[in-house]
Design a protein around this motif. Structure first.
Motif, mmCIF file in Angstrom:
data_model
loop_
_atom_site.group_PDB
_atom_site.id
_atom_site.type_symbol
_atom_site.label_atom_id
_atom_site.label_comp_id
_atom_site.label_asym_id
_atom_site.label_seq_id
_atom_site.Cartn_x
_atom_site.Cartn_y
_atom_site.Cartn_z
ATOM 1 N N PRO A 152 -9.498 4.449 1.273
ATOM 2 C CA PRO A 152 -9.133 5.607 0.464
ATOM 3 C C PRO A 152 -8.523 5.166 -0.855
ATOM 4 C CG PRO A 152 -7.555 5.292 2.228
ATOM 5 C CD PRO A 152 -8.666 4.303 2.438
ATOM 6 N N ARG A 153 -8.829 5.903 -1.908
ATOM 7 C CA ARG A 153 -8.246 5.610 -3.205
ATOM 8 C C ARG A 153 -6.751 5.855 -3.135
ATOM 9 N NH1 ARG A 153 -10.026 2.319 -6.469
ATOM 10 N NH2 ARG A 153 -9.285 3.236 -8.374
ATOM 11 N N PRO A 154 -5.958 4.938 -3.667
ATOM 12 C CA PRO A 154 -4.520 5.154 -3.631
ATOM 13 C C PRO A 154 -4.138 6.377 -4.468
ATOM 14 C CG PRO A 154 -5.065 3.172 -4.868
ATOM 15 C CD PRO A 154 -6.334 3.689 -4.279
ATOM 16 N N VAL A 155 -3.170 7.086 -3.967
ATOM 17 C CA VAL A 155 -2.704 8.267 -4.673
ATOM 18 C C VAL A 155 -1.898 7.807 -5.886
ATOM 19 C CG1 VAL A 155 -1.293 10.337 -4.485
ATOM 20 C CG2 VAL A 155 -2.595 9.532 -2.513
ATOM 21 N N PRO A 156 -2.239 8.277 -7.087
ATOM 22 C CA PRO A 156 -1.479 7.846 -8.253
ATOM 23 C C PRO A 156 -0.035 8.330 -8.174
ATOM 24 C CG PRO A 156 -3.119 9.493 -8.865
ATOM 25 C CD PRO A 156 -3.318 9.177 -7.418
ATOM 26 N N VAL A 157 0.845 7.518 -8.705
ATOM 27 C CA VAL A 157 2.264 7.831 -8.692
ATOM 28 C C VAL A 157 2.583 8.744 -9.869
ATOM 29 C CG1 VAL A 157 4.567 6.801 -8.915
ATOM 30 C CG2 VAL A 157 2.796 5.627 -7.607
ATOM 31 N N ASP A 158 3.374 9.774 -9.619
ATOM 32 C CA ASP A 158 3.838 10.634 -10.710
ATOM 33 C C ASP A 158 4.968 9.881 -11.391
ATOM 34 O OD1 ASP A 158 4.731 12.523 -12.465
ATOM 35 O OD2 ASP A 158 5.060 14.086 -10.963
ATOM 36 N N ARG A 159 4.668 9.240 -12.499
ATOM 37 C CA ARG A 159 5.635 8.373 -13.166
ATOM 38 C C ARG A 159 6.778 9.149 -13.815
ATOM 39 N NH1 ARG A 159 2.268 3.268 -15.668
ATOM 40 N NH2 ARG A 159 1.323 2.646 -13.694
ATOM 41 N N GLU A 160 6.630 10.452 -13.947
ATOM 42 C CA GLU A 160 7.720 11.269 -14.482
ATOM 43 C C GLU A 160 8.780 11.547 -13.422
ATOM 44 O OE1 GLU A 160 8.208 12.494 -17.651
ATOM 45 O OE2 GLU A 160 6.522 11.229 -18.248
ATOM 46 N N LYS A 161 8.351 11.575 -12.151
ATOM 47 C CA LYS A 161 9.261 11.950 -11.074
ATOM 48 C C LYS A 161 9.635 10.798 -10.147
ATOM 49 C CE LYS A 161 7.602 16.692 -10.965
ATOM 50 N NZ LYS A 161 6.914 17.709 -10.185
ATOM 51 N N THR A 162 8.912 9.684 -10.232
ATOM 52 C CA THR A 162 9.146 8.554 -9.336
ATOM 53 C C THR A 162 9.929 7.468 -10.058
ATOM 54 O OG1 THR A 162 7.055 9.020 -8.236
ATOM 55 C CG2 THR A 162 8.027 6.868 -7.833
ATOM 56 N N CYS A 163 10.953 6.976 -9.409
ATOM 57 C CA CYS A 163 11.790 5.911 -9.969
ATOM 58 C C CYS A 163 10.984 4.612 -9.996
ATOM 59 C CB CYS A 163 13.043 5.750 -9.120
ATOM 60 S SG CYS A 163 14.182 4.525 -9.742
ATOM 61 N N PRO A 164 10.992 3.875 -11.103
ATOM 62 C CA PRO A 164 10.244 2.610 -11.142
ATOM 63 C C PRO A 164 10.952 1.526 -10.342
ATOM 64 C CG PRO A 164 11.420 2.925 -13.195
ATOM 65 C CD PRO A 164 11.635 4.175 -12.375
ATOM 66 N N LEU A 165 10.205 0.469 -10.042
ATOM 67 C CA LEU A 165 10.761 -0.680 -9.344
ATOM 68 C C LEU A 165 10.960 -1.811 -10.341
ATOM 69 C CD1 LEU A 165 8.333 -3.076 -8.647
ATOM 70 C CD2 LEU A 165 7.449 -1.054 -7.526
ATOM 71 N N LEU A 166 11.869 -2.716 -10.028
ATOM 72 C CA LEU A 166 12.099 -3.890 -10.868
ATOM 73 C C LEU A 166 11.178 -5.000 -10.402
ATOM 74 C CD1 LEU A 166 13.668 -5.446 -13.054
ATOM 75 C CD2 LEU A 166 15.273 -6.099 -11.269
ATOM 76 N N LEU A 167 10.328 -5.470 -11.294
ATOM 77 C CA LEU A 167 9.391 -6.538 -10.990
ATOM 78 C C LEU A 167 9.845 -7.777 -11.748
ATOM 79 C CD1 LEU A 167 6.714 -7.425 -9.685
ATOM 80 C CD2 LEU A 167 5.552 -6.600 -11.728
ATOM 81 N N ARG A 168 10.177 -8.813 -10.993
ATOM 82 C CA ARG A 168 10.587 -10.073 -11.613
ATOM 83 C C ARG A 168 9.339 -10.931 -11.799
ATOM 84 N NH1 ARG A 168 15.651 -12.561 -8.632
ATOM 85 N NH2 ARG A 168 15.633 -13.812 -10.526
ATOM 86 N N VAL A 169 8.999 -11.189 -13.072
ATOM 87 C CA VAL A 169 7.777 -11.898 -13.429
ATOM 88 C C VAL A 169 8.153 -13.269 -13.985
ATOM 89 C CG1 VAL A 169 5.697 -11.845 -14.843
ATOM 90 C CG2 VAL A 169 6.665 -9.704 -13.975
ATOM 91 N N MET A 191 4.170 1.184 -8.411
ATOM 92 C CA MET A 191 3.210 0.547 -7.504
ATOM 93 C C MET A 191 1.755 0.774 -7.923
ATOM 94 S SD MET A 191 4.747 -1.220 -5.218
ATOM 95 C CE MET A 191 3.685 -1.410 -3.803
ATOM 96 N N ASP A 192 1.512 1.764 -8.772
ATOM 97 C CA ASP A 192 0.133 1.977 -9.220
ATOM 98 C C ASP A 192 -0.172 1.245 -10.522
ATOM 99 O OD1 ASP A 192 1.596 3.597 -10.927
ATOM 100 O OD2 ASP A 192 0.183 5.267 -10.846
ATOM 101 N N ALA A 193 0.705 0.352 -10.951
ATOM 102 C CA ALA A 193 0.450 -0.453 -12.145
ATOM 103 C C ALA A 193 -0.697 -1.415 -11.865
ATOM 104 C CB ALA A 193 1.696 -1.220 -12.550
ATOM 105 N N THR A 194 -1.590 -1.536 -12.818
ATOM 106 C CA THR A 194 -2.739 -2.428 -12.661
ATOM 107 C C THR A 194 -2.427 -3.804 -13.240
ATOM 108 O OG1 THR A 194 -3.705 -1.792 -14.781
ATOM 109 C CG2 THR A 194 -4.357 -0.492 -12.838
#
Length: 156
Positions: free
Chosen positions: A29-46, A76-79
């Motif tokens: 199944p296609r992943p459900v896109p995240v509503d970036r206006e309502k969902t808190c982002p995560l910290l990604l250490r790169v 999580m829906d970042a490409t």
């Protein structure tokens, strides 16, 4: 009589025997896109490195990770294409026309030892003749919050 009826109802027909063709393919199944206006982002250490991925031992001690770290707030829906563009903003080497970015997740295994697992590559400047994994999302690649992202910047 017991084979034909059970409590007054006929039994269903037996299933067909033998192969009836190839097994049905499961379509993910296609992943459900995240509503970036309502969902808190995560910290990604790169962690970026020119020439190859970091050695797994460089992540062994908490607080003594490699110095070339960039912290990105994302979802999580970042490409991988989005992450490539963000890395290009902070790493001048990634802006070269011949740059290839190799992405790997760094996470502890069941015994607590860190593992580096390559998950995809992108070109700094993609075109139709050389496809890459830029459309894959973090969730599709099984990223878990708390993992690190190691980016190797290499050249053709």
């Amino acid at each position: 009589m017991a084979d034909v009826q059970r409590r007054g109802r006929p039994l269903p027909p037996p299933p067909p025997r033998g192969p009836l063709g190839p097994p049905p393919q499961r379509i993910a199944p296609r992943p459900v896109p995240v509503d970036r206006e309502k969902t808190c982002p995560l910290l990604l250490r790169v962690f970026t490195k020119v020439g190859g991925h970091h050695n797994v031992n460089e992540f062994a001690v908490r607080g003594k990770e490699p110095k070339d770290e960039v912290q990105i707030y994302t979802w999580m829906d970042a490409t991988l294409r989005e992450l490539t563009d963000l890395v290009k903003e902070v790493a001048p080497e990634a802006r070269r026309r011949d740059a290839i970015l190799s992405f790997a997740f760094v996470y502890p295994d069941k015994r607590g030892r860190f593992v580096v697992r390559e998950v995809g590559t992108t070109f700094s400047y993609p075109n139709m003749r050389r496809p890459d994994n830029g459309s894959k999302t973090l969730s599709e690649l099984k990223f878990q919050i708390g993992d690190y992202l190691d980016v190797a910047i290499m050249f053709q």
